[in-house]
Design a protein around this motif. Sequence first.
Motif, PDB file in Angstrom:
ATOM      1  N   ILE A  82      -3.204  -0.088  -2.029  1.00 24.45           N
ATOM      2  CA  ILE A  82      -4.391  -0.214  -0.688  1.00 24.45           C
ATOM      3  C   ILE A  82      -5.054   0.831  -0.608  1.00 24.45           C
ATOM      4  O   ILE A  82      -6.190   1.324  -0.549  1.00 24.45           O
ATOM      5  N   PHE A  83      -4.050   2.273  -1.122  1.00 22.93           N
ATOM      6  CA  PHE A  83      -4.748   3.211  -0.953  1.00 22.93           C
ATOM      7  C   PHE A  83      -6.205   2.778  -2.330  1.00 22.93           C
ATOM      8  O   PHE A  83      -6.839   4.285  -2.147  1.00 22.93           O
ATOM      9  N   ALA A  84      -6.074   2.507  -3.047  1.00 20.66           N
ATOM     10  CA  ALA A  84      -7.136   3.632  -3.932  1.00 20.66           C
ATOM     11  C   ALA A  84      -8.372   2.604  -3.742  1.00 20.66           C
ATOM     12  O   ALA A  84      -9.033   2.536  -4.761  1.00 20.66           O
ATOM     13  N   TRP A  85      -8.169   1.183  -2.820  1.00 17.76           N
ATOM     14  CA  TRP A  85     -10.052   0.744  -2.030  1.00 17.76           C
ATOM     15  C   TRP A  85     -10.276   1.476  -1.074  1.00 17.76           C
ATOM     16  O   TRP A  85     -11.144   1.523  -0.820  1.00 17.76           O
ATOM     17  N   VAL A  86      -9.290   2.903  -0.720  1.00 16.32           N
ATOM     18  CA  VAL A  86      -9.806   3.378   0.778  1.00 16.32           C
ATOM     19  C   VAL A  86     -10.320   4.368   0.373  1.00 16.32           C
ATOM     20  O   VAL A  86     -10.963   5.581  -0.928  1.00 16.32           O
ATOM     21  N   PRO A  87     -11.972   4.377   0.690  1.00 16.52           N
ATOM     22  CA  PRO A  87     -12.715   4.854   0.209  1.00 16.52           C
ATOM     23  C   PRO A  87     -11.650   6.597   0.959  1.00 16.52           C
ATOM     24  O   PRO A  87     -11.480   7.304   1.279  1.00 16.52           O
ATOM     25  N   ALA A  88     -12.747   7.711  -0.072  1.00 14.02           N
ATOM     26  CA  ALA A  88     -11.812   9.174  -0.414  1.00 14.02           C
ATOM     27  C   ALA A  88     -12.279   9.946   0.796  1.00 14.02           C
ATOM     28  O   ALA A  88     -11.633  10.956   0.791  1.00 14.02           O
ATOM     29  N   THR A  89     -13.052   9.321   1.743  1.00 12.97           N
ATOM     30  CA  THR A  89     -13.095  10.610   3.047  1.00 12.97           C
ATOM     31  C   THR A  89     -12.215  10.231   3.696  1.00 12.97           C
ATOM     32  O   THR A  89     -11.836  11.247   4.765  1.00 12.97           O
ATOM     33  N   ASP A  90     -11.604   8.945   3.644  1.00 18.73           N
ATOM     34  CA  ASP A  90     -10.312   8.869   4.970  1.00 18.73           C
ATOM     35  C   ASP A  90      -9.170   9.195   4.084  1.00 18.73           C
ATOM     36  O   ASP A  90      -8.172   8.875   4.928  1.00 18.73           O
ATOM     37  N   LEU A  91      -8.965   9.698   2.899  1.00 21.17           N
ATOM     38  CA  LEU A  91      -7.622   9.482   2.163  1.00 21.17           C
ATOM     39  C   LEU A  91      -7.403  11.233   2.384  1.00 21.17           C
ATOM     40  O   LEU A  91      -6.024  11.018   2.570  1.00 21.17           O
ATOM     41  N   PRO A  92      -7.710  11.608   3.763  1.00 30.37           N
ATOM     42  CA  PRO A  92      -6.954  13.340   3.538  1.00 30.37           C
ATOM     43  C   PRO A  92      -6.404  13.065   4.792  1.00 30.37           C
ATOM     44  O   PRO A  92      -5.491  13.503   5.223  1.00 30.37           O
ATOM     45  N   SER A  93      -7.228  11.967   6.008  1.00 30.79           N
ATOM     46  CA  SER A  93      -6.877  11.689   7.160  1.00 30.79           C
ATOM     47  C   SER A  93      -5.178  11.504   7.000  1.00 30.79           C
ATOM     48  O   SER A  93      -3.856  11.345   7.345  1.00 30.79           O
ATOM     49  N   LEU A  94      -4.844  10.020   5.736  1.00 29.54           N
ATOM     50  CA  LEU A  94      -3.782   9.480   5.630  1.00 29.54           C
ATOM     51  C   LEU A  94      -2.465  10.474   5.168  1.00 29.54           C
ATOM     52  O   LEU A  94      -2.129  10.420   5.675  1.00 29.54           O
ATOM     53  N   ALA A  95      -2.970  11.367   4.809  1.00 28.18           N
ATOM     54  CA  ALA A  95      -2.184  12.236   3.481  1.00 28.18           C
ATOM     55  C   ALA A  95      -2.305  13.318   4.881  1.00 28.18           C
ATOM     56  O   ALA A  95      -0.106  13.539   4.822  1.00 28.18           O
ATOM     57  N   GLN A  96      -2.171  13.258   6.155  1.00 27.10           N
ATOM     58  CA  GLN A  96      -1.258  14.279   6.830  1.00 27.10           C
ATOM     59  C   GLN A  96      -0.572  13.737   8.170  1.00 27.10           C
ATOM     60  O   GLN A  96      -0.142  13.598   8.765  1.00 27.10           O
ATOM     61  N   SER A  97      -1.262  12.207   7.714  1.00 24.14           N
ATOM     62  CA  SER A  97       0.277  10.939   8.511  1.00 24.14           C
ATOM     63  C   SER A  97       1.439  10.895   8.883  1.00 24.14           C
ATOM     64  O   SER A  97       2.143  10.950   9.983  1.00 24.14           O
ATOM     65  N   CYS A  98       1.820  10.960   7.641  1.00 19.72           N
ATOM     66  CA  CYS A  98       3.714  11.127   7.152  1.00 19.72           C
ATOM     67  C   CYS A  98       3.632  11.817   5.756  1.00 19.72           C
ATOM     68  O   CYS A  98       2.777  11.446   4.808  1.00 19.72           O
ATOM     69  N   THR A  99       4.900  12.053   5.545  1.00 20.01           N
ATOM     70  CA  THR A  99       5.071  12.871   4.236  1.00 20.01           C
ATOM     71  C   THR A  99       5.014  11.423   3.633  1.00 20.01           C
ATOM     72  O   THR A  99       4.916  11.955   2.608  1.00 20.01           O
ATOM     73  N   LYS A 100       5.271  10.878   3.862  1.00 16.82           N
ATOM     74  CA  LYS A 100       5.337   9.602   2.612  1.00 16.82           C
ATOM     75  C   LYS A 100       3.779   9.025   1.984  1.00 16.82           C
ATOM     76  O   LYS A 100       3.400   9.007   1.032  1.00 16.82           O
TER      77      LYS A 100
END
Length: 484
Positions: A82-100
């Motif tokens: 799933i994350f491989a298709w997410v625009p890279a500009t949104d990945l930092p926000s995902l990284a901050q959402s939870c430890t997993k």
Amino acid sequence: MEECACLCGMGSSRGCRCPQKHQRPAETAAADGKPAQAEKHVEGDAAARCCAGSGGIASPMPPPLPPHCSLQDLPVEMLVEIFAWVPATDLPSLAQSCTKFHHTLHIDSIWRRRCQEEFGVRENLQNLEMIGMSYREVYTKLFPYRNILGLWQLDNSYRTLVNVVVDGLCITGWKYRPSFHTHVGGPIHFKPVFRICLTERKSATVECMEGPHNRPHNRQVRIQKDWFTTHCNQTYHRKDLAASLRDEWVRVLIGEDRQRYDLLTYRRLYLPPSHPDDLIRPGLFQYYLDDFGLKIAMLSFHGKYARVTDITGYSKKTLEIHLMRRIQLRDGEIFRYFNELSRVVQEIEEQVIREQQEDGTEESQGHGWQSPAQPSVGESRAAAWEEQPVPFVLPVGVHSRDQNYPRTCRMCFYGVDTLAIIGSSYLKSFPGVFILFDENHFGFIWRVEKCFFLYSRVQNTFQNVEAPSPQAFLEMLKNIQSMP
């Protein structure tokens, strides 16, 4: 039964099979009392629980609630996909959402996909491991230079093209080198002018590749969305000019070498959008104008008109093709008698002048320009290929630098070629005939001067050259034509 209908929510007591308890005489006698009324409510609640969700059919126990599900409950393998298709500009926000998510985003296959999709990186993991880098590190170094990829025009007197691409683990700027003594259908020649190395451990470094013997040295780059500048502290680019004059390539670069090499500005170029109804596919074409080598022009369609705009060279030549003013070929015999062809062009020219005077010179100012990628109101591509090709011979007395032209053509239109010399007040228009040979070739004949120019499609492919909108392309085209 009516009471049961309300509890079941069916809207009618008929057909309700909810088990009913018979009232005892004591309950009937106390129908108006509070204890009986409370018992009724308890009994109703029980019936409601019994019948809820079952459409009036008794159920021994209430149905289970739907399970609570979130992205965090998915396995790591699925999150990676799933994350491989997410625009890279949104990945930092995902990284901050939870430890997993934070740990998942350290998996390199996610960043490999992003490097491939956004920057065209084709390095394999083994090559990266040999130099001790990950795709995540490569992406981190590529991201600040994302706006530099694409096709650019050097903002100087010759307007050289520069194509910036990801080349292995480097970003390379390749400068167009005009070809001499080559057919217009030959490939475009490029040479490297700067390189951004991504293999440094701390940060990417910019190297200048110009100068004697191409000795790399540091260069600074300032990047904006639609332009960038390079600043070089070395000055021996100009000192090497005398030796370079022995090379025929440098004859077209003399104006460039007279400028300051320590600060160069590049402006972004978009390729024209395409529409199925365009006469042929728009794009870049090569042609000879003079003895200074091949030049590159851009063909685009704008409703009733097509435009061929020079994007390299000292001249600013703009060919306007009137798609509503077609010239009948008459089985090609019109080319055998140039006086007849000249007479037809002159009549159309006089008609255009009269209409401009009546309409307030709107046509000469390009009022018919539509934004590209819209349906053409002139001749369409389908109509062009329905026409049977007719023989083409260069009319007697018409001279051309390139004699290797196609021997058949499909359509002809009236057009006007406007030539201006950069840095001078020279400006002149040349009415003539636009000749469509095939998908990759067209030509133009100046009526009075009797000159023929053959245009051949550039076969090189470019990345990151799509305009964000038709309006953005049109604005870029106007900026090229208004460049002093």
